[in-house]
Scaffold this active site. Sequence first.
Site, PDB file in Angstrom:
ATOM      1  N   GLY A 193      -0.456  -0.057  -7.768  1.00  0.00           N
ATOM      2  CA  GLY A 193       0.520   0.274  -6.559  1.00  0.00           C
ATOM      3  C   GLY A 193       1.478   1.382  -7.420  1.00  0.00           C
ATOM      4  O   GLY A 193       1.654   2.773  -6.517  1.00  0.00           O
ATOM      5  N   THR A 223      -1.183   4.772  -5.965  1.00  0.00           N
ATOM      6  CA  THR A 223      -0.871   5.362  -4.565  1.00  0.00           C
ATOM      7  C   THR A 223       0.386   5.790  -4.972  1.00  0.00           C
ATOM      8  O   THR A 223       0.286   6.477  -3.582  1.00  0.00           O
ATOM      9  CB  THR A 223      -1.563   4.090  -4.080  1.00  0.00           C
ATOM     10  OG1 THR A 223      -0.385   2.801  -4.548  1.00  0.00           O
ATOM     11  CG2 THR A 223      -2.848   3.710  -4.670  1.00  0.00           C
ATOM     12  N   THR A 247      -6.402  -1.166  -7.413  1.00  0.00           N
ATOM     13  CA  THR A 247      -7.516  -1.509  -8.283  1.00  0.00           C
ATOM     14  C   THR A 247      -7.024  -2.800  -8.432  1.00  0.00           C
ATOM     15  O   THR A 247      -7.519  -3.918  -9.622  1.00  0.00           O
ATOM     16  CB  THR A 247      -7.999  -0.114  -8.653  1.00  0.00           C
ATOM     17  OG1 THR A 247      -6.825  -0.517  -9.693  1.00  0.00           O
ATOM     18  CG2 THR A 247      -8.866   0.440  -8.464  1.00  0.00           C
ATOM     19  N   LYS A 285       5.212   3.621   3.319  1.00  0.00           N
ATOM     20  CA  LYS A 285       5.896   4.191   2.263  1.00  0.00           C
ATOM     21  C   LYS A 285       5.642   4.270   0.760  1.00  0.00           C
ATOM     22  O   LYS A 285       4.691   4.201   0.435  1.00  0.00           O
ATOM     23  CB  LYS A 285       7.375   2.942   1.714  1.00  0.00           C
ATOM     24  CG  LYS A 285       8.010   3.178   3.249  1.00  0.00           C
ATOM     25  CD  LYS A 285       9.553   2.008   2.829  1.00  0.00           C
ATOM     26  CE  LYS A 285       8.842   0.415   1.903  1.00  0.00           C
ATOM     27  NZ  LYS A 285       9.559  -0.718   2.127  1.00  0.00           N
ATOM     28  N   HIS A 343      12.878  -9.325  -1.694  1.00  0.00           N
ATOM     29  CA  HIS A 343      12.994  -7.865  -2.304  1.00  0.00           C
ATOM     30  C   HIS A 343      14.674  -7.729  -1.972  1.00  0.00           C
ATOM     31  O   HIS A 343      15.295  -6.700  -1.605  1.00  0.00           O
ATOM     32  CB  HIS A 343      12.489  -6.418  -1.502  1.00  0.00           C
ATOM     33  CG  HIS A 343      10.404  -6.999  -1.676  1.00  0.00           C
ATOM     34  ND1 HIS A 343      10.072  -7.728  -1.656  1.00  0.00           N
ATOM     35  CD2 HIS A 343      10.264  -5.953  -2.397  1.00  0.00           C
ATOM     36  CE1 HIS A 343       9.181  -8.303  -1.989  1.00  0.00           C
ATOM     37  NE2 HIS A 343       8.553  -6.086  -2.503  1.00  0.00           N
TER      38      HIS A 343
END
Length: 416
Positions: free
Chosen positions: A136, A139, A160, A173, A287
């Site tokens: 993450g 990317t 991955t 995002k 979050h």
Amino acid sequence: MTVQPNSTPQTVRPRLHTTAEPPHHTWQVSTSKAVTYEVMLSPGLLAPSNPTLATAGVTEEARPGRRLLVVDATVHALYGARIGAYFAHQGVEHEVHVVDAHESVKSMETVFEIVDAMDSFGISRRREPVIAIGGGVLTDLVGLAASLYRRSTPYARVPTTLIGMVDAGIGAKTGVNFRQHKNRLGTYHPSAVTLVDREFLATLGPRHLSNGLAEILKMAMVKDLVLFEQLAAHGPRLVDERMQSAGSADGGRGAEDVVGRAIHSMLEELQPNLWEHELRRLVDFGHSFSPAIEMAALPELLHGEAVCIDMAFSAVIAHQRGLLDRSDLERIVRVMNSLILPTWHPVCTPELMARGLADTVKHRDGKQLLPLPDGIGHARFVDDVSRTELDEALAMLLDLSGGADALAMASGNRGA
């Protein structure tokens, strides 16, 4: 699930304001941008005869073309030879730029490094999508670089890690950290396609698998009771089997179903609110406090681990408000423990949790909009959590988690 973009005609409507003064004109420009992108379960991506990756994000007439591959350093060490052989077999001219991508270097400096690689490669503005292969963090970095380069360059994502497959790699995002703030700088720039191949998880350590399962647990706790039951029944086995089909007790059907349900639930929430005009978002569960926790504990905690602590804390608040009975609260904590996920950390002081919520209020336009589980598989939003509630919930969480003993046990079992 089909993602249907909003599509309204582009219009430019001049309006003439007539006053006693000499006339002046104003122009109101109203347009909409149709956004369509794909998330595909794509096994065998690196099989030499499989054209999916080589043709990702391009039209028929643009094939095979050239590709800049931005690859995470660990992924390159494990799969670099196969990636190179694959593109050579497909007849695609390519260059590889390797990035040691982790949270500590998730910054504009690394974005500029990627932009420099894009510029040196001389990519076409529309016909040569950058391909991001990694977790993450990787990317996110490539997505932000692509959104900035020539004001919008296409890219494709090959996550991955499990957290990339079900969360970080499937939304719109992009983002990097700024000072001590998680993902404070970013854009909305979805990739043309995200290709999900569970085979990459075969080389992922158990801690990173648990890290991804935390984001799956997030959707299960507030949206999908069936998914929660699957994690409760099979979560530890899925970690042991690395989410693979070969050698699994059920031929991989459980792993495929868990990943598929998690992606579907996530996209179902993201699609109608892709640009976050509505700040009441179920996917924000876990979050609200975790950005402050993660940054304070960096690099000790992974993202999903901080999210899990947030979810446990939020579940306690829900219990204290009568939304979650004691048996469900204890069951949630048991599932977290079975996935070797932490429910507490020493950085979680009353001051940090209060500061984290205050920063979240700024992020949510002056409101808490705190999602809390309302039973397992459902949620509601609250906007009136007091400092007293936070302090009491933290004390209860520490007691429920066993405090430092629980942390030490989780740390010892997480592995690399």
